[in-house]
Design an enzyme around this catalytic site. Structure first.
Site, PDB file in Angstrom:
ATOM      1  N   ASN A  13       0.867  -1.185   0.000  1.00  0.00           N
ATOM      2  CA  ASN A  13       0.000   0.000   0.000  1.00  0.00           C
ATOM      3  C   ASN A  13       0.898   1.228   0.000  1.00  0.00           C
ATOM      4  OD1 ASN A  13      -1.780   2.066   0.542  1.00  0.00           O
ATOM      5  ND2 ASN A  13      -2.243   1.406   2.640  1.00  0.00           N
ATOM      6  N   LYS A  15       0.046   4.232  -0.256  1.00  0.00           N
ATOM      7  CA  LYS A  15      -0.628   5.411   0.324  1.00  0.00           C
ATOM      8  C   LYS A  15      -0.434   6.624  -0.601  1.00  0.00           C
ATOM      9  CE  LYS A  15       0.216   3.429   4.833  1.00  0.00           C
ATOM     10  NZ  LYS A  15       0.142   3.600   6.267  1.00  0.00           N
ATOM     11  N   HIS A 105      -9.392   0.859   5.083  1.00  0.00           N
ATOM     12  CA  HIS A 105      -8.109   1.086   5.767  1.00  0.00           C
ATOM     13  C   HIS A 105      -8.363   2.038   6.934  1.00  0.00           C
ATOM     14  CE1 HIS A 105      -4.041   2.424   6.577  1.00  0.00           C
ATOM     15  NE2 HIS A 105      -3.622   1.376   5.917  1.00  0.00           N
ATOM     16  N   GLU A 107      -6.798   4.467   7.982  1.00  0.00           N
ATOM     17  CA  GLU A 107      -6.607   5.893   7.670  1.00  0.00           C
ATOM     18  C   GLU A 107      -7.853   6.462   6.981  1.00  0.00           C
ATOM     19  OE1 GLU A 107      -2.842   5.473   5.660  1.00  0.00           O
ATOM     20  OE2 GLU A 107      -1.889   5.014   7.587  1.00  0.00           O
ATOM     21  N   GLU A 175      -5.060  -5.208  10.634  1.00  0.00           N
ATOM     22  CA  GLU A 175      -4.063  -4.158  10.811  1.00  0.00           C
ATOM     23  C   GLU A 175      -4.329  -3.415  12.119  1.00  0.00           C
ATOM     24  OE1 GLU A 175      -2.165  -2.963   6.874  1.00  0.00           O
ATOM     25  OE2 GLU A 175      -3.894  -1.668   7.144  1.00  0.00           O
ATOM     26  N   GLY A 181       2.724   2.150  10.732  1.00  0.00           N
ATOM     27  CA  GLY A 181       3.688   3.231  10.583  1.00  0.00           C
ATOM     28  C   GLY A 181       4.418   3.596  11.863  1.00  0.00           C
ATOM     29  N   SER A 220       3.674  -2.230  10.232  1.00  0.00           N
ATOM     30  CA  SER A 220       5.126  -2.222  10.449  1.00  0.00           C
ATOM     31  C   SER A 220       5.812  -3.523  10.056  1.00  0.00           C
ATOM     32  CB  SER A 220       5.451  -1.867  11.913  1.00  0.00           C
ATOM     33  OG  SER A 220       5.038  -0.543  12.190  1.00  0.00           O
TER      34      SER A 220
HETATM   35  C1  PEP Z   1      -0.670   0.119   6.142  1.00  0.00           C
HETATM   36  O1  PEP Z   1      -0.898   1.311   6.209  1.00  0.00           O
HETATM   37  O2  PEP Z   1      -1.462  -0.634   5.556  1.00  0.00           O
HETATM   38  C2  PEP Z   1       0.535  -0.377   6.776  1.00  0.00           C
HETATM   39  C3  PEP Z   1       0.576  -1.631   7.113  1.00  0.00           C
HETATM   40  O3  PEP Z   1       1.541   0.520   6.982  1.00  0.00           O
HETATM   41  P1  PEP Z   1       3.017   0.221   7.569  1.00  0.00           P
HETATM   42  O4  PEP Z   1       3.495  -1.061   6.960  1.00  0.00           O
HETATM   43  O5  PEP Z   1       3.832   1.394   7.148  1.00  0.00           O
HETATM   44  O6  PEP Z   1       2.873   0.096   9.050  1.00  0.00           O
END
Ligand code: PEP
Length: 258
Positions: A13, A15, A105, A107, A175, A181, A220
Site C-alpha cells: 500500500n 498510500k 483502511h 486511515e 491491521e 507506521g 510495520s
Molecule cells: C498500512 O498502512 O497498511 C501499513 C501496514 O503501513 P506500515 O506497513 O507502514 O505500518
C-alpha cells in the site's frame, strides 16, 4: 480441523506516495518478482494517478513471461459514476488496470469517517466492478489496552463484510491501528490469537470459503520481521505500507513468506 493451504499474498500500500518517477521502483519490483517463489502473489497499490502507467508496464513485462504481480487501488467510491467531484469508482480503477481495491483502511476510517456500513458498500462496489476487495480491520491502542481487541474486530467483520464473500473475491487484512507506521508490532502470539479468531468467524459465516480466504497481517512489516510474522498460523501474507515503497524491501518481505 486442518486449515487448507492458502496461497500467500504480499500487498503493498503506497498510500499518498509516488510520482511518475516512481515507475523505476515499480520496474525494479517487476524485475525482482521473477525470482520470487512462484507460490506467492504480489500486489502493488500505488496512488490512483499511477495505476494506468504501472498497468502498462506490467503488461509489457508479462509479454516476456507471466508475472505473479497485479496492480491494486487504495479506495473507491460506492457508486459506478455520477456527480461525486474528486471521487473515483471501482469501475474506473478496473478500467485503469486495478485487479483489487483496499477498502476500510484505518486511515480512511479515521480521516474520512468511513463506517463499517460504508466499507461494506464499498466492498460491494469492488465486486460490482469484478475486482477483489481487501477489507481492513483492526483495533486502536486504547481498545487493545482495554482488552477489547476481539470484540472490535468481530464488530468490524460483521459490519464491513457483505454477504456473498468468497475466497476469490475477498481478502481480509488485520491491521492493528497502533502498529501502522509506528515500528511497533504485536507479538506472534497476539497475531495468532486475532488471526485464529478471524478465521473462525469467517468460517462460521462463509463455511468452506471462509477456510480458504486470505488473511493478511499489516502494521510495520519489514524484512527483519516478515518471516516470523508470516509463519504465524492463519497469516497468509502481509499488507505492507512504508516498506512497500522500496523494491528491495518489498521483495525481501516476499522472500520471507513460507
Ligand atoms: C498500512 O498502512 O497498511 C501499513 C501496514 O503501513 P506500515 O506497513 O507502514 O505500518
Amino acid at each position: 480441523m486442518p486449515v487448507p493451504a492458502v496461497r500467500p499474498l504480499i500487498a503493498g500500500n503506497w498510500k499518498m506516495n509516488g510520482l511518475k518517477a516512481a515507475a523505476s521502483e515499480f520496474d525494479a519490483m517487476l524485475e525482482g518478482a521473477k525470482k520470487v517463489s512462484s507460490g506467492i502473489d504480489l500486489l502493488v497499490c500505488p496512488p490512483a494517478t499511477l495505476i494506468a502507467a504501472f498497468a502498462d508496464r506490467l503488461a509489457a513485462a508479462h509479454e516476456h513471461g507471466a508475472m505473479p504481480v497485479a496492480i491494486g487501488a487504495q479506495d473507491c467510491h460506492t457508486n459506478a459514476s455520477g456527480a461525486h467531484t474528486g471521487d473515483i469508482s471501482a469501475e474506473m480503477l478496473a478500467d485503469a488496470g486495478a485487479r483489487a481495491i483496499i477498502v476500510g483502511h484505518s486511515e480512511r476510517r479515521a480521516d474520512h469517517g468511513e463506517t463499517d456500513a460504508i466499507v461494506r458498500t464499498k466492498a460491494q462496489a469492488v465486486w460490482r466492478a469484478g475486482l477483489v476487495a481487501i477489507v481492513c480491520v483492526g483495533e486502536t491502542q486504547g481498545e487493545r489496552n482495554a482488552g477489547h481487541t476481539l470484540d472490535v474486530v468481530a464488530g468490524q467483520l460483521a459490519g464491513s463484510l457483505p454477504d456473498g464473500a468468497t475466497a476469490v473475491n475477498l481478502v481480509v487484512a488485520y491491521e492493528p491501528v497502533w502498529a501502522i507506521g509506528t515500528g511497533m508490532t504485536p507479538t506472534a502470539a497476539d497475531v495468532e490469537e486475532v488471526h485464529g479468531f478471524i478465521r473462525q468467524t469467517l468460517t462460521q459465516r462463509f463455511n468452506a470459503e471462509g477456510e480458504r480466504m486470505r488473511l493478511l497481517y499489516g502494521g510495520s512489516v519489514k524484512p527483519s520481521n516478515a518471516s516470523e510474522l508470516m509463519a504465524v498460523p492463519n497469516v497468509n501474507g502481509a499488507l505492507v505500507g512504508g516498506a512497500s515503497l522500496k523494491a528491495a524491501d518489498f521483495l525481501a518481505i516476499a522472500a520471507g513468506c513460507p
